[in-house]
Write an enzyme that holds these catalytic residues in place. Structure first.
Site, PDB file in Angstrom:
ATOM      1  N   GLU A 282      -2.178  -6.740   7.355  1.00 31.36           N
ATOM      2  CA  GLU A 282      -0.858  -6.654   7.976  1.00 31.36           C
ATOM      3  C   GLU A 282      -0.801  -7.591   9.179  1.00 31.36           C
ATOM      4  O   GLU A 282      -1.836  -8.008   9.728  1.00 31.36           O
ATOM      5  CB  GLU A 282      -0.595  -5.202   8.411  1.00 31.36           C
ATOM      6  CG  GLU A 282       0.736  -4.947   9.095  1.00 31.36           C
ATOM      7  CD  GLU A 282       1.943  -5.308   8.247  1.00 31.36           C
ATOM      8  OE1 GLU A 282       2.191  -6.525   8.069  1.00 31.36           O
ATOM      9  OE2 GLU A 282       2.642  -4.383   7.793  1.00 31.36           O
TER      10      GLU A 282
ATOM     11  N   HIS B  91       0.823  -1.206   0.000  1.00 32.49           N
ATOM     12  CA  HIS B  91       0.000   0.000   0.000  1.00 32.49           C
ATOM     13  C   HIS B  91       0.862   1.262   0.000  1.00 32.49           C
ATOM     14  O   HIS B  91       2.011   1.270   0.467  1.00 32.49           O
ATOM     15  CB  HIS B  91      -0.946  -0.002   1.204  1.00 32.49           C
ATOM     16  CG  HIS B  91      -0.260   0.161   2.521  1.00 32.49           C
ATOM     17  ND1 HIS B  91       0.161   1.385   3.008  1.00 32.49           N
ATOM     18  CD2 HIS B  91       0.096  -0.743   3.464  1.00 32.49           C
ATOM     19  CE1 HIS B  91       0.743   1.230   4.179  1.00 32.49           C
ATOM     20  NE2 HIS B  91       0.718  -0.052   4.484  1.00 32.49           N
TER      21      HIS B  91
END
Length: 210
Positions: free
Chosen positions: A96, A22
């Site tokens: 994550e 990202h």
């Protein structure tokens, strides 16, 4: 941006997966532990990085854009999906690593006794923050997801927008190596890799500065 001839050669070699970290988030900028916190979105620089990624992937032939369901990943994936004319699909397995009680605190708290790696080398597969995941936990999560991707017909080309911690572990999975033998180098925001799923080869793609 990868040229169209290289894109075509990649597709000819078999199924392809494009991996994206990202773009820069607000918490990246101020140095806070994000983990699985949903809140931080992209900075102005991050929005520009996402546009660069969308341009780079315009000729990738991707038919599916997958994203972690965390905001910073979804905001990165959206312009990519729009450019390709497909819908973003979220998958919680692309999140994550969970850093438990450290999330929202300073990144300086991510020391080797918590992360399980030191200077890029794995030192403890079971190390974790209180309430968080270990490297072994993340390896199990990402390896299951990659097995599904590898079982997909070659005509389906994936873009997967995910996070730095997960990408480090994913590269060990793709190499077919034991995680404890792998180096886990830093992964910059907005980074892009092309993965040839038959061979497990991973190629970093150079992008212009946003």
């Amino acid at each position: 941006m990868p040229d169209s001839a290289e894109m075509a050669r990649s597709r000819a070699r078999g199924p392809v997966l494009w991996l994206v970290r990202h773009a820069q988030s607000v918490w990246n900028e101020v140095g806070l532990v994000q983990g699985q916190r949903p809140a931080p979105g992209l900075t102005t620089a991050g929005i520009s990085q996402a546009r660069v990624l969308a341009h780079a992937l315009a000729d990738s032939g991707a038919t599916v854009v997958l994203s972690s369901d965390l905001r910073r990943a979804v905001e990165t994936a959206k312009p990519i999906a729009n450019r390709l004319g497909v819908v973003t699909r979220t998958d919680h397995r692309l999140r994550e690593r969970n850093f438990g009680s450290l999330e929202g605190g300073p990144s300086s708290a991510l020391v080797p006794s918590v992360t399980g790696y030191d200077a890029g080398a794995v030192v403890d597969l079971e190390a974790r923050a209180p309430g968080g995941e270990s490297l072994a936990d993340v390896y199990a999560r990402v390896s299951g997801w990659l097995a599904e991707v590898r079982a997909t017909p070659p005509a389906v080309v994936f873009v997967a927008v995910t996070h730095g911690g997960l990408l480090r572990v994913a590269r060990a999975c793709l190499a077919g190596a034991a995680l404890e033998t792998m180096r886990l180098p830093p992964t910059p925001n907005g980074a892009l890799w092309r993965v040839e799923l038959q061979s497990g080869e991973v190629h970093e793609v150079s992008l212009p500065t946003a």
